[in-house]
Design a protein around this motif. Structure first.
Motif, PDB file in Angstrom:
ATOM      1  N   THR B  18       5.907  20.862  -0.544  1.00  0.00           N
ATOM      2  CA  THR B  18       5.031  19.698  -0.710  1.00  0.00           C
ATOM      3  C   THR B  18       5.180  19.133  -2.105  1.00  0.00           C
ATOM      4  O   THR B  18       5.328  19.876  -3.069  1.00  0.00           O
ATOM      5  CB  THR B  18       3.562  20.129  -0.497  1.00  0.00           C
ATOM      6  OG1 THR B  18       3.463  20.781   0.757  1.00  0.00           O
ATOM      7  CG2 THR B  18       2.631  18.936  -0.527  1.00  0.00           C
ATOM      8  N   ARG B  20       3.090  16.192  -4.462  1.00  0.00           N
ATOM      9  CA  ARG B  20       2.020  15.201  -4.570  1.00  0.00           C
ATOM     10  C   ARG B  20       2.077  14.542  -5.938  1.00  0.00           C
ATOM     11  O   ARG B  20       2.295  15.192  -6.941  1.00  0.00           O
ATOM     12  CB  ARG B  20       0.653  15.872  -4.391  1.00  0.00           C
ATOM     13  CG  ARG B  20       0.174  15.921  -2.961  1.00  0.00           C
ATOM     14  CD  ARG B  20      -1.271  16.426  -2.927  1.00  0.00           C
ATOM     15  NE  ARG B  20      -1.348  17.816  -3.338  1.00  0.00           N
ATOM     16  CZ  ARG B  20      -1.175  18.850  -2.521  1.00  0.00           C
ATOM     17  NH1 ARG B  20      -0.925  18.656  -1.246  1.00  0.00           N
ATOM     18  NH2 ARG B  20      -1.254  20.091  -2.971  1.00  0.00           N
ATOM     19  N   GLY B  22      -0.611  12.731  -7.877  1.00  0.00           N
ATOM     20  CA  GLY B  22      -2.013  12.320  -7.848  1.00  0.00           C
ATOM     21  C   GLY B  22      -2.540  12.428  -6.434  1.00  0.00           C
ATOM     22  O   GLY B  22      -2.488  13.478  -5.804  1.00  0.00           O
ATOM     23  N   ASP B  23      -3.028  11.308  -5.875  1.00  0.00           N
ATOM     24  CA  ASP B  23      -3.554  11.318  -4.510  1.00  0.00           C
ATOM     25  C   ASP B  23      -2.470  11.165  -3.465  1.00  0.00           C
ATOM     26  O   ASP B  23      -2.701  11.405  -2.281  1.00  0.00           O
ATOM     27  CB  ASP B  23      -4.532  10.141  -4.323  1.00  0.00           C
ATOM     28  CG  ASP B  23      -5.832  10.408  -5.036  1.00  0.00           C
ATOM     29  OD1 ASP B  23      -6.508   9.440  -5.407  1.00  0.00           O
ATOM     30  OD2 ASP B  23      -6.145  11.594  -5.229  1.00  0.00           O
ATOM     31  N   PHE B  24      -1.317  10.715  -3.902  1.00  0.00           N
ATOM     32  CA  PHE B  24      -0.278  10.358  -2.946  1.00  0.00           C
ATOM     33  C   PHE B  24       0.608  11.555  -2.633  1.00  0.00           C
ATOM     34  O   PHE B  24       1.127  12.205  -3.530  1.00  0.00           O
ATOM     35  CB  PHE B  24       0.545   9.205  -3.533  1.00  0.00           C
ATOM     36  CG  PHE B  24       1.760   8.854  -2.735  1.00  0.00           C
ATOM     37  CD1 PHE B  24       3.027   9.019  -3.266  1.00  0.00           C
ATOM     38  CD2 PHE B  24       1.641   8.370  -1.439  1.00  0.00           C
ATOM     39  CE1 PHE B  24       4.158   8.708  -2.529  1.00  0.00           C
ATOM     40  CE2 PHE B  24       2.765   8.055  -0.697  1.00  0.00           C
ATOM     41  CZ  PHE B  24       4.022   8.225  -1.239  1.00  0.00           C
ATOM     42  N   THR B  25       0.788  11.829  -1.352  1.00  0.00           N
ATOM     43  CA  THR B  25       1.654  12.925  -0.934  1.00  0.00           C
ATOM     44  C   THR B  25       3.004  12.353  -0.539  1.00  0.00           C
ATOM     45  O   THR B  25       3.127  11.692   0.486  1.00  0.00           O
ATOM     46  CB  THR B  25       1.040  13.672   0.266  1.00  0.00           C
ATOM     47  OG1 THR B  25      -0.267  14.104  -0.098  1.00  0.00           O
ATOM     48  CG2 THR B  25       1.874  14.883   0.637  1.00  0.00           C
ATOM     49  N   ASP B  28       5.472  16.218   2.560  1.00  0.00           N
ATOM     50  CA  ASP B  28       4.337  16.860   3.211  1.00  0.00           C
ATOM     51  C   ASP B  28       4.775  18.071   4.034  1.00  0.00           C
ATOM     52  O   ASP B  28       5.120  17.943   5.203  1.00  0.00           O
ATOM     53  CB  ASP B  28       3.639  15.819   4.093  1.00  0.00           C
ATOM     54  CG  ASP B  28       2.264  16.263   4.544  1.00  0.00           C
ATOM     55  OD1 ASP B  28       1.601  15.465   5.229  1.00  0.00           O
ATOM     56  OD2 ASP B  28       1.856  17.398   4.216  1.00  0.00           O
ATOM     57  N   THR B  64       4.853  20.990  -5.897  1.00  0.00           N
ATOM     58  CA  THR B  64       3.383  20.978  -5.883  1.00  0.00           C
ATOM     59  C   THR B  64       2.842  22.068  -4.970  1.00  0.00           C
ATOM     60  O   THR B  64       1.797  22.652  -5.233  1.00  0.00           O
ATOM     61  CB  THR B  64       2.838  19.629  -5.389  1.00  0.00           C
ATOM     62  OG1 THR B  64       3.554  18.584  -6.001  1.00  0.00           O
ATOM     63  CG2 THR B  64       1.368  19.495  -5.729  1.00  0.00           C
TER      64      THR B  64
END
Lengths: 261, 319, 259
Positions: B18, B20, B22-25, B28, B64
C-alpha cells in the motif's frame, strides 16, 4: 572525505565528482566567475582610490583604499564561488533537469546530495579564494602573515553561503522566487563594508549590516590581511560557522522530506 | 494467485502493498511476485498507481503498508544495497543535458562506486548497444528524443543490474523508435535481465510481457499472461461498427445491437461506436452486410488487452 | 513607428504586464539602492577629500554618479532585455517565427521588439530621473533631456546585443557578454570616477565605446555643464552605434528566421 564519512555520508564525493565533470567542459564559465571582483578591484585601484585618500582600517589605523577594499573583494569572490551552484544551479537540477531523481535511483541518498553540494560550494570558494589571493599579493594588499588564514576563511565563507543557499533554494518553487536571491545580493554586496567602513553608516543601519553574512566574511578577511586579529575575528568566524551548520541541518532535513516521498 | 514455477524464489515479492499520500491511496493492497528472468508488466491508465508501485519497488519511495521484498531484502532497511543491483529507466529523461553522452554514463556509473576503468569498458559496450557510439562525445541536449531514451536505458545498465525497471518506456516516441526499443529490451531479456515495466499501451504489454497485472484505481483487477487475459476476459475477435454520419443518433446502439443478436457473446457501447464481441467476426460481418449495413463502417479485428481492460473496468485505457 | 512594427510591439507590451514588477526592480530599484549606498556611503569618503573635490569640479560624489548611473543602468537594462528574451524568442518559444506567420516581416518583428526595449528604457529612465531629483542631484530643467539621452545610450547597445543573442544556441555566450562585456563596461564608463584618471590606453578605449559618451551626455545635461558642440558629438556617436547595431540585428535576424 573522512569528515563526510564521519557525518554519515558515503557518497557525497560522487556528487562532487559529477559537478567536477560538468565544469570540466564548462571551464570558461567556471573561471569567469572569478573575474567580476577583479573588475571591481580595477575600478577601485585605477579610479576611485585617487578620489578617496586613506580609510580607517579595522584597528583604527589608516589604510590605503586599495588595502581596504581588496580583502573585502576576496570575501566577495568566495561568496560568488558558492552562491551560483547553491541557488540557481541547484534549483535547475532539482526542479527542471531532475538530476537528483536520477541520483536517487542509485545508492546515493539525500544526505549525500546535501553534503556533496555544500562541499562543492566550499571547493569552488576555495579555488576562487586562492586565485584572488594571488591578485591580492600582486596589488600589495597583504600587510600581515595572518593573511595566510584568509584562504581557509574563504572556504568558511563558502560553507556558510553554500549551506544557506541550498537550504533556502530547497523551499523555492518558481524562478521568480530565485529572483529574490539576486535582489538581496546586490544591496548586501554594496553595504557589506567592502567600499566604506561601518562607521559611515548611521547606528541603526550598522546593526542591520552586522546581521548580514557577507559583512562578517569581509570583516574576517580584512582583519586577517591587516593583522588586526583578536576576539572579534573569532566572532566573525563563529557567525559564519553557525550559519553554515544551521543551513546544513535545515538542508539535510528538507531534502530528505522533499526527495523521499 | 501467481503462476511461478514451483521452487523458484521470486525476485520481487509484494503482499498487501500500500502507498498513501496523506488521505489519498495511490496503491491499495496489491499482491504480485516477479520471477527471475521474466518480463513483468503493470498495465493501466494514467493515475492507476503504476508509477507509485514502481517507485516502491525501486526502493525510492517508502512503503506505507504491507510487505515488499526485493532481491530478498527489505527496502526500508537495505534501500541503498537494493538500488545498487537495480537499473531504473524513469518516465521522463533526467539526463545531464549540458554534459556529453559519455560523461553521463561515467557520472552515473560513479554513483554506484564502480571503478572508472570498469565504467569506461562498459560504456563502450553500452554505447554500441544503444547505437550512440558516434555521438559519444557530443552534448546530450541536441540529441533526438529517441536517442535520449536510448541513452537513458544504456545508463540504467551501467551497473549490470539484475532487475531493470522501466516506467512508460516508449511514451512519446515515434513508431520506429518504439520498435527499435522493444527489440533491444527483448535482447536484454534473452541475456537474463529481469524486466519490470509499466505501460498504458496494450501493444507494448502484448509484445514485451510474459505476465502482467492490470491496475486501476490503485488495485489489481486482473493478472496473467497477455494471451490468458484475453482468453479469460474477452472473445477471440471484435467487430467494431461505426454509425453513418458524424454523430450517433438516439437508439442507434440498441438498434444495431439487436440486429446482431444471437451472434454476439457480448456487446459494448462506446461513445463513437459499437463493439460486438464474438469468436466468429466474419459471421457477424456477413449478417450485417445482409441487412444492408455499409461494410466500410464495419471492422473485424483481434481482441487486445484494451478490450480486457474495458471489460474489467468499463473504461478505455486512454481516457 | 510603422503600423506592422506597432503590432509586434503590442505583443511585447501585453506580455510585460505580467512581469513589469520584476523589470521595475532591476531597472529602478537596483540603481536607486546603488545611488543611495554609493552616493551617500562612498560619497562620504570622497567628499571628505580635498583633492577629489577638484577632480570632480566641486560636485558632490552623489551628484557626480547619479547621472552616470542613469546612463550606465541603461546598458544593464538593455543587456537584460536583449539577451535571454531574444534568445528565448528565437530558439525556444519561437515567438518570432510565430509573428512571421502573420503579415509581419522580419523588419517589423525586429522593430517591434526594439521599440519595446526603447519604451522600457524610457520608462525606467524617467522614474530614475525622478529618484535623482528626490536625492537633490538635479539642478536644472535641462536634466529632462537626460531621459532621451539615456534611451539613446541604451539603444546604442540594445540592437547589437540582440544581434548577438539571436545567433546563440546556448547560454554561454550571453553569460560571457554579461561578465566580460557589460560588467567591466559598466564600471569603467566614467559613471563612478572621471575617466581622466585612467591610464591613457584605457581612457581611449573607454571613449571609443559608446557608454562613456552616454555618461558624459547625461551628466552634462543633469548638471547643466554641457556645451552644445560636445553634446552633438556624443549624440551623433551614440546614434551611429545604434544604427550599426540595427543593421547587424537585421542581418542576424534575417539569417535565423528566413530560410
Amino acid at each position: 572525505m573522512i569528515v563526510l564519512s564521519a557525518l554519515g555520508s558515503r557518497r557525497a564525493g560522487r556528487v562532487i565528482e559529477r559537478n567536477y565533470r560538468f565544469y570540466r567542459r564548462q571551464w570558461l564559465m567556471f573561471a569567469s566567475g572569478l573575474l567580476e571582483p577583479v573588475f571591481y578591484l580595477g575600478t577601485v585601484s585605477l579610479g576611485i582610490s585617487q578620489l578617496v585618500g586613506d580609510v580607517e582600517g579595522p584597528g583604527g589605523e589608516p589604510l590605503s583604499y586599495v588595502a581596504f577594499v581588496t580583502p573585502a573583494l576576496l570575501a566577495v569572490s568566495a561568496m560568488n564561488g558558492a552562491i551560483f551552484d547553491a541557488t540557481f544551479a541547484f534549483f535547475f537540477k532539482l526542479n527542471f533537469q531532475k538530476t537528483y531523481d536520477a541520483m536517487l535511483a542509485t545508492p546515493v541518498d539525500p544526505a549525500d546530495i546535501a553534503l556533496g553540494e555544500i562541499a562543492w560550494a566550499q571547493l569552488r570558494s576555495g579555488i576562487y579564494g586562492l586565485g584572488f589571493m594571488v591578485v591580492m599579493v600582486a596589488v600589495g594588499a597583504v600587510l600581515s602573515p595572518w593573511a595566510l588564514l584568509a584562504w581557509p576563511a574563504s572556504i568558511l565563507i563558502g560553507f556558510a553561503f553554500g549551506a544557506v543557499g541550498i537550504a533556502l533554494t530547497s523551499f523555492m518553487r518558481t524562478w521568480q522566487d530565485l529572483e529574490y536571491v539576486s535582489l538581496a545580493l546586490q544591496p548586501m554586496f554594496l553595504c557589506s563594508t567592502t567600499f566604506f567602513p561601518l562607521s559611515t553608516f548611521p547606528r541603526p543601519l550598522q546593526l542591520l549590516v552586522e546581521c548580514t553574512p557577507l559583512y562578517h566574511g569581509v570583516a574576517l578577511i580584512r582583519g586577517l590581511t591587516t593583522g588586526v586579529v583578536g576576539l572579534e575575528t573569532l566572532g566573525h568566524a563563529g557567525y559564519l560557522l553557525v550559519l553554515g551548520v544551521g543551513g546544513l541541518a535545515v538542508a539535510s532535513v528538507r531534502l530528505q522530506r522533499l526527495m523521499v516521498r | 494467485m501467481t503462476t511461478l514455477e514451483a521452487g523458484r524464489e521470486p525476485l520481487i515479492h509484494a503482499r498487501a502493498l500500500t502507498k498513501r499520500f496523506g488521505d489519498f491511496t495511490a496503491v491499495d493492497r496489491v499482491d504480485f511476485d516477479v520471477a527471475p528472468g521474466e518480463a513483468f508488466g503493470f498495465l493501466g491508465p494514467n493515475g492507476a498507481g503504476k508509477s507509485s508501485t514502481m517507485r516502491m519497488v525501486g526502493a525510492q519511495s517508502p512503503v506505507t503498508g504491507g510487505e515488499l521484498r526485493i532481491l530478498g531484502m527489505d527496502p526500508g532497511v537495505d534501500g541503498a544495497r537494493i538500488r545498487a543491483r537495480l537499473g531504473v529507466v524513469p518516465q521522463e529523461d533526467n539526463l545531464d543535458v549540458e554534459m556529453t553522452v559519455r560523461d553521463n554514463l561515467l557520472v552515473y556509473g560513479r554513483y554506484f562506486d564502480l571503478p572508472r576503468d570498469v565504467i569506461r569498458r562498459r560504456s563502450e559496450e553500452l554505447l554500441d548497444f544503444a547505437h550512440l557510439a558516434d555521438r559519444a562525445d557530443e552534448r546530450v541536449d541536441p540529441l533526438s528524443g529517441g536517442m535520449k531514451r536510448r541513452l537513458t536505458i544504456a545508463r540504467a545498465l551501467i551497473n549490470e543490474p539484475e532487475i531493470l525497471l522501466l516506467d512508460e518506456p516508449t511514451t512519446g516516441l515515434d513508431p520506429q523508435a518504439r520498435h527499435a526499443l522493444w527489440d533491444r529490451l527483448y535482447r536484454l531479456k534473452q541475456q537474463g535481465v529481469t524486466l519490470v515495466l509499466t505501460t498504458h499501451y496494450m501493444d507494448e504489454a502484448e509484445q514485451l510481457c510474459d505476465r502482467l497485472v492490470v491496475m486501476d484505481g490503485g488495485r489489481i483487477v486482473a493478472e496473467g499472461s497477455p494471451r490468458a487475459l484475453i482468453a479469460a476476459h474477452a472473445t477471440r475477435e471484435v467487430v467494431e461498427i461505426r454509425p453513418e454520419g458524424v454523430a450517433i443518433v438516439e437508439g442507434w446502439h440498441a438498434a444495431t445491437a439487436s440486429s446482431v443478436d444471437g451472434l454476439a457473446e457480448r456487446i459494448e457501447e462506446l461513445p463513437d461506436r459499437l463493439l460486438v464481441y464474438t469468436d466468429h467476426g466474419d459471421k457477424v460481418a456477413t449478417a450485417l452486410g445482409a441487412q444492408g449495413t455499409d461494410l466500410d463502417r464495419v471492422l473485424v479485428r483481434r481482441s487486445t488487452l484494451e478490450d480486457v481492460f474495458l471489460r474489467l473496468t468499463g473504461r478505455t485505457l486512454i481516457d | 513607428m510603422t503600423a506592422p512594427a506597432r503590432r509586434a510591439f503590442g505583443y511585447w507590451a501585453v506580455r510585460y504586464q505580467a512581469v513589469w514588477r520584476a523589470g521595475l526592480v532591476a531597472g529602478v530599484v537596483g540603481p536607486t539602492i546603488f545611488l543611495a549606498v554609493m552616493g551617500l556611503g562612498l560619497g562620504t569618503l570622497v567628499d571628505d577629500q580635498a583633492s577629489s573635490t577638484s577632480s570632480l569640479a566641486g560636485v558632490s560624489y552623489l551628484d557626480f554618479i547619479a547621472p552616470g548611473l542613469l546612463a550606465a543602468t541603461t546598458l544593464m537594462t538593455a543587456t537584460g532585455d536583449a539577451t535571454w528574451p531574444v534568445m528565448t524568442a528565437m530558439k525556444w518559444a519561437k515567438t518570432y517565427q510565430a509573428q512571421l506567420a502573420s503579415p509581419l516581416g522580419v523588419d517589423a518583428v525586429l522593430g517591434g521588439h526594439l521599440l519595446f526595449m526603447a519604451a522600457r528604457l524610457a520608462a525606467t529612465s524617467a522614474i530614475f530621473l525622478a529618484v535623482m531629483a528626490l536625492f537633490g542631484a538635479v539642478n536644472t530643467p535641462l536634466a529632462l533631456l537626460a531621459v532621451p539621452a539615456a534611451v539613446l545610450t541604451g539603444m546604442a547597445f540594445a540592437p547589437a546585443i540582440a544581434a548577438f543573442s539571436a545567433l546563440q544556441d546556448r547560454d554561454l555566450g550571453l553569460i560571457l557578454w554579461y561578465r566580460f562585456g557589460a560588467t567591466p563596461l559598466f564600471l569603467f564608463s566614467g559613471a563612478f570616477f572621471p575617466l581622466s584618471q585612467l591610464p591613457i590606453g584605457l581612457e581611449v578605449l573607454a571613449w571609443v565605446l559608446p557608454l562613456a559618451h552616454g555618461v558624459a551626455l547625461c551628466r552634462g545635461l543633469s548638471l547643466g555643464t554641457l556645451a552644445l558642440v560636445p553634446a552633438l558629438v556624443h549624440v551623433v556617436y551614440l546614434a551611429l552605434w545604434g544604427v550599426a547595431g540595427v543593421a547587424a540585428a537585421r542581418a542576424s535576424f534575417t539569417r535565423r528566421l528566413v530560410r
